[in-house]
Design an enzyme around this catalytic site. Structure first.
Site, mmCIF file in Angstrom:
data_model
loop_
_atom_site.group_PDB
_atom_site.id
_atom_site.type_symbol
_atom_site.label_atom_id
_atom_site.label_comp_id
_atom_site.label_asym_id
_atom_site.label_seq_id
_atom_site.Cartn_x
_atom_site.Cartn_y
_atom_site.Cartn_z
ATOM 1 N N HIS A 185 0.822 -1.209 0.000
ATOM 2 C CA HIS A 185 0.000 0.000 0.000
ATOM 3 C C HIS A 185 0.860 1.265 0.000
ATOM 4 O O HIS A 185 0.320 2.361 0.043
ATOM 5 C CB HIS A 185 -0.877 -0.008 1.246
ATOM 6 N N ASP A 233 -5.586 -2.532 -2.621
ATOM 7 C CA ASP A 233 -4.353 -1.739 -2.499
ATOM 8 C C ASP A 233 -3.370 -1.984 -3.643
ATOM 9 O O ASP A 233 -3.701 -2.637 -4.633
ATOM 10 C CB ASP A 233 -3.684 -2.023 -1.151
ATOM 11 N N ASP A 293 -0.846 -3.994 -4.202
ATOM 12 C CA ASP A 293 -0.576 -5.354 -4.679
ATOM 13 C C ASP A 293 -1.781 -6.278 -4.578
ATOM 14 O O ASP A 293 -1.651 -7.488 -4.773
ATOM 15 C CB ASP A 293 0.626 -5.960 -3.949
ATOM 16 N N ASP A 319 -3.768 -7.244 -2.048
ATOM 17 C CA ASP A 319 -4.092 -8.153 -0.943
ATOM 18 C C ASP A 319 -4.953 -7.505 0.139
ATOM 19 O O ASP A 319 -5.492 -8.193 0.991
ATOM 20 C CB ASP A 319 -2.830 -8.806 -0.353
ATOM 21 N N ARG A 320 -5.096 -6.178 0.102
ATOM 22 C CA ARG A 320 -5.929 -5.525 1.118
ATOM 23 C C ARG A 320 -7.307 -5.205 0.544
ATOM 24 O O ARG A 320 -7.477 -5.126 -0.670
ATOM 25 C CB ARG A 320 -5.292 -4.212 1.567
ATOM 26 N N LYS A 349 -3.271 -12.696 2.231
ATOM 27 C CA LYS A 349 -4.576 -12.062 2.310
ATOM 28 C C LYS A 349 -4.997 -11.691 0.897
ATOM 29 O O LYS A 349 -4.154 -11.591 0.005
ATOM 30 C CB LYS A 349 -4.545 -10.871 3.244
HETATM 31 C C1 G16 Z 1 1.694 -6.269 5.795
HETATM 32 C C2 G16 Z 1 1.519 -7.602 6.445
HETATM 33 C C3 G16 Z 1 0.311 -7.593 7.320
HETATM 34 C C4 G16 Z 1 0.404 -6.461 8.315
HETATM 35 C C5 G16 Z 1 0.587 -5.156 7.587
HETATM 36 C C6 G16 Z 1 0.831 -3.986 8.504
HETATM 37 O O1 G16 Z 1 0.660 -6.028 4.910
HETATM 38 O O2 G16 Z 1 1.371 -8.621 5.488
HETATM 39 O O3 G16 Z 1 0.242 -8.815 7.963
HETATM 40 O O4 G16 Z 1 -0.741 -6.402 9.107
HETATM 41 O O5 G16 Z 1 1.714 -5.251 6.762
HETATM 42 O O6 G16 Z 1 2.000 -4.193 9.180
HETATM 43 P P1 G16 Z 1 2.641 -3.071 10.076
HETATM 44 O O7 G16 Z 1 1.591 -2.729 11.098
HETATM 45 O O8 G16 Z 1 3.850 -3.704 10.652
HETATM 46 O O9 G16 Z 1 2.915 -1.883 9.197
HETATM 47 P P2 G16 Z 1 0.931 -5.461 3.468
HETATM 48 O O10 G16 Z 1 -0.429 -5.273 2.870
HETATM 49 O O11 G16 Z 1 1.668 -4.172 3.690
HETATM 50 O O12 G16 Z 1 1.759 -6.489 2.797
#
Ligand code: G16
Length: 544
Positions: free
Chosen positions: A114, A278, A280, A282-283, A377
């Site tokens: 993101h 987002d 990539d 996954d969100r 995710k």
């Molecule tokens: C990644 C991880 C998630 C995590 C998120 C936020 O998501 O895969 O498990 O919840 O980061 O992490 P943090 O609070 O450490 O910033 P993504 O979507 O950024 O790959």
């Protein structure tokens, strides 16, 4: 094919964070920086000679250049085959799907999720194992320690591959297969969900939806599934073209960064259903007309309604949430009489539970929801799950959520992010809390009495590995919680995340504004941790 062995010197900052190595593009563009990390990944793995590797990314700036390097290094290190998405594209969940479907040794995904993209913004790289999920901590730590000692890497001295044509090519002895990045994933979605019911809903004339792909990877996936396969009108997918810099937008599907969609979703002629994904893919963010569904509630609601969806009609083996995610899903698990696991932040912690068949659904407050269909995710999957539930229940999003609160109570929840604060102050703040943990128990803070406080530690129930220091929890006797952690995904300074939650059962208060309902706890979250003192901030930058 000539294989070059190139001398190099280590970088000391290649420790993967919550989800792989994320840095500014300029950091990755330093000579040998990417190569060192890729070689360290390969050196940390055993047994891949002759095996297949999946490679793809979210299309952000530097994606294509990096893919060319990885393909040449995979050939030089002895992989038998690389599968790559056309245009160097694969969403994170699609990469996981492809790794699993073709039984490959693993995959490398290029994304900073993101975070913004472009020459002055962020890039990232992570390794996923043969289960399709992010490498476990023992692997990421091994990669990091190898990166500290590296003195050479191997790369094939060949021309760039053609990334635009769906075809097979050779790089020396290694086969490169360029695949359609969308079709395997779209086929899987069609197997999990009731596309007929969803097509009827979208074609009924009385239901409209908008999906904001945020100029990021999900555009082509959403167009194929929502518009082509499910018959939603053209234009349902907004900002559907993946752009290298996401059009200057911040591809984070939350109330702040998906503002355009949020504004569209207000008023009488707003669509019935809104969603965003987002960088990539996954969100996800789920919206109804004038209504925002928190990711924690979304997980609980999907769990409670899973039997309405063909792929989950047998029921759930169990569920899991990351520790800072609200406890809403715990109540659903209790009602369904299934196990609920509490893991540290990071999708990698769900992998063992999913592989062991202990859980079917899992999710995080950070806009992540998923299931055992892949090991990441999955943004679009969550949107389709909601669409399937809406098609069956024929109710508005807001009604489904409020019905849920009436039945299970509501976990009033908010996350406050203090972004880009000086790392030293953030570390002092966390240390201050750690030092105070022992004395907090039994203390009264206005109406709140501390029942328990700790620095969260997790023991994996499958392999017994222990992950410590995963966030400070202050649990109050009335079920309220404040949780503090530093983000592991930022690329500048530190980001302090404060998660604030309080259960509410009073039917008259269920629909009130969370910021108001939690105002006392929010003030406490600031005073207990002395946020202003340590960070100089009097208010958060992002509230979700
Ligand atoms: C990644 C991880 C998630 C995590 C998120 C936020 O998501 O895969 O498990 O919840 O980061 O992490 P943090 O609070 O450490 O910033 P993504 O979507 O950024 O790959």
């Amino acid at each position: 094919m000539e294989i070059k062995t190139v001398s190099t010197t280590p970088f000391d900052d290649q420790r993967p964070g919550t989800s792989g190595l994320r840095k500014k593009v300029k950091v990755f563009q330093q000579p040998n920086y990417l190569e060192n990390f890729v070689q360290s990944i390969f050196d940390a793995l055993d047994g891949f000679q002759g095996q297949a590797l999946v490679v793809g990314g979210d299309g952000r700036f530097y994606n294509r250049e990096a893919i060319q390097v990885i393909v040449k290094m995979a050939a030089a290190n002895g992989f038998g085959k690389v599968i790559v998405g056309r245009g160097a594209l694969l969403s994170t969940p699609a990469a996981s799907c492809v790794i699993r479907k073709y039984g490959t040794f693993g995959g490398i995904i290029l994304s900073a999720s993101h975070n913004p993209g472009g020459p002055d913004a962020d890039f990232g790289i992570k390794y996923n194992a043969s289960n399709g999920g992010p490498a476990a901590e023992n692997i990421t730590e091994a990669i990091y320690s190898l990166s500290l000692d590296i003195n050479e890497y191997r790369i094939a001295d060949t021309a760039d591959i053609d990334l635009e044509t769906i075809a097979e090519q050779k790089v020396g002895d290694m086969l490169v297969e360029v695949i359609d990045p969308v079709s395997d994933y779209a086929d899987m979605m069609q197997q999990l969900f009731d596309f007929d019911a969803m097509r009827n809903l979208l074609g009924s004339g009385s239901f409209t939806m908008s999906f904001d792909a945020m100029n990021a990877i999900t555009g082509p996936y959403a167009r194929e599934i929502l518009e082509n396969r499910l018959g939603a009108p053209a234009g349902t997918v907004l900002r559907g073209e993946p752009l290298e810099d996401f059009g200057g937008a911040h591809p984070d599907p939350n109330l702040v960064h998906a503002k355009q969609l949020v504004e569209m979703m207000t008023g009488d002629d707003a669509p019935d259903f809104g969603a965003a994904s987002d960088g990539d893919g996954d969100r996800n963010m789920i919206l109804g007309r004038d209504f925002y569904v928190t990711p924690s509630d979304s997980l609980a609601i999907l769990a409670a309604n899973a039997r309405l969806v063909p792929g989950y009609e047998q029921g759930l083996a169990g569920v899991a949430r990351s520790m800072p995610t609200s406890q809403a899903v715990d109540r659903v698990a209790e009602a369904l009489d299934i196990d609920c696991y509490e893991t540290p932040t990071g999708w990698k912690f769900f992998g063992n539970l999913l592989d062991a068949g202990k859980i079917t659904l899992c999710g995080e407050e950070s806009f992540g929801t998923g299931s055992d269909h892949v090991r990441e995710k999955d943004g679009l999957w969550a949107v389709l799950f909601w669409l399937n539930v809406l098609a069956v229940r024929k109710q508005a999003v807001a009604d489904i959520v409020t019905d849920h609160w009436q039945k299970y109570g509501r976990d009033v929840y908010t996350r406050h992010d203090y972004e880009g604060v000086p790392a030293a102050g953030a570390n002092e703040l966390m240390q201050g809390l750690r030092d105070a943990i022992g004395q907090l128990k039994g203390q009264d803070f206005a109406a709140y009495k501390v029942e328990h406080s700790d620095d969260f530690s997790y023991t994996d129930s499958v392999d017994n590995s222990v992950s410590s220091n995963q966030g400070i929890r202050i649990l109050f006797t009335n079920g309220a919680r404040i949780v503090y952690r530093l983000s592991g995904t930022g690329t500048e300074g530190a980001t302090l995340r404060v998660y604030i939650e309080q259960p509410e059962k009073d039917p008259k208060r269920l629909e009130d504004d969370p910021q108001e309902m939690l105002s006392e706890l929010i003030n406490l979250s600031r005073s207990i941790a002395r946020i202003e003192h340590h960070t100089g901030r009097i208010a958060p930058d992002v509230i979700t």
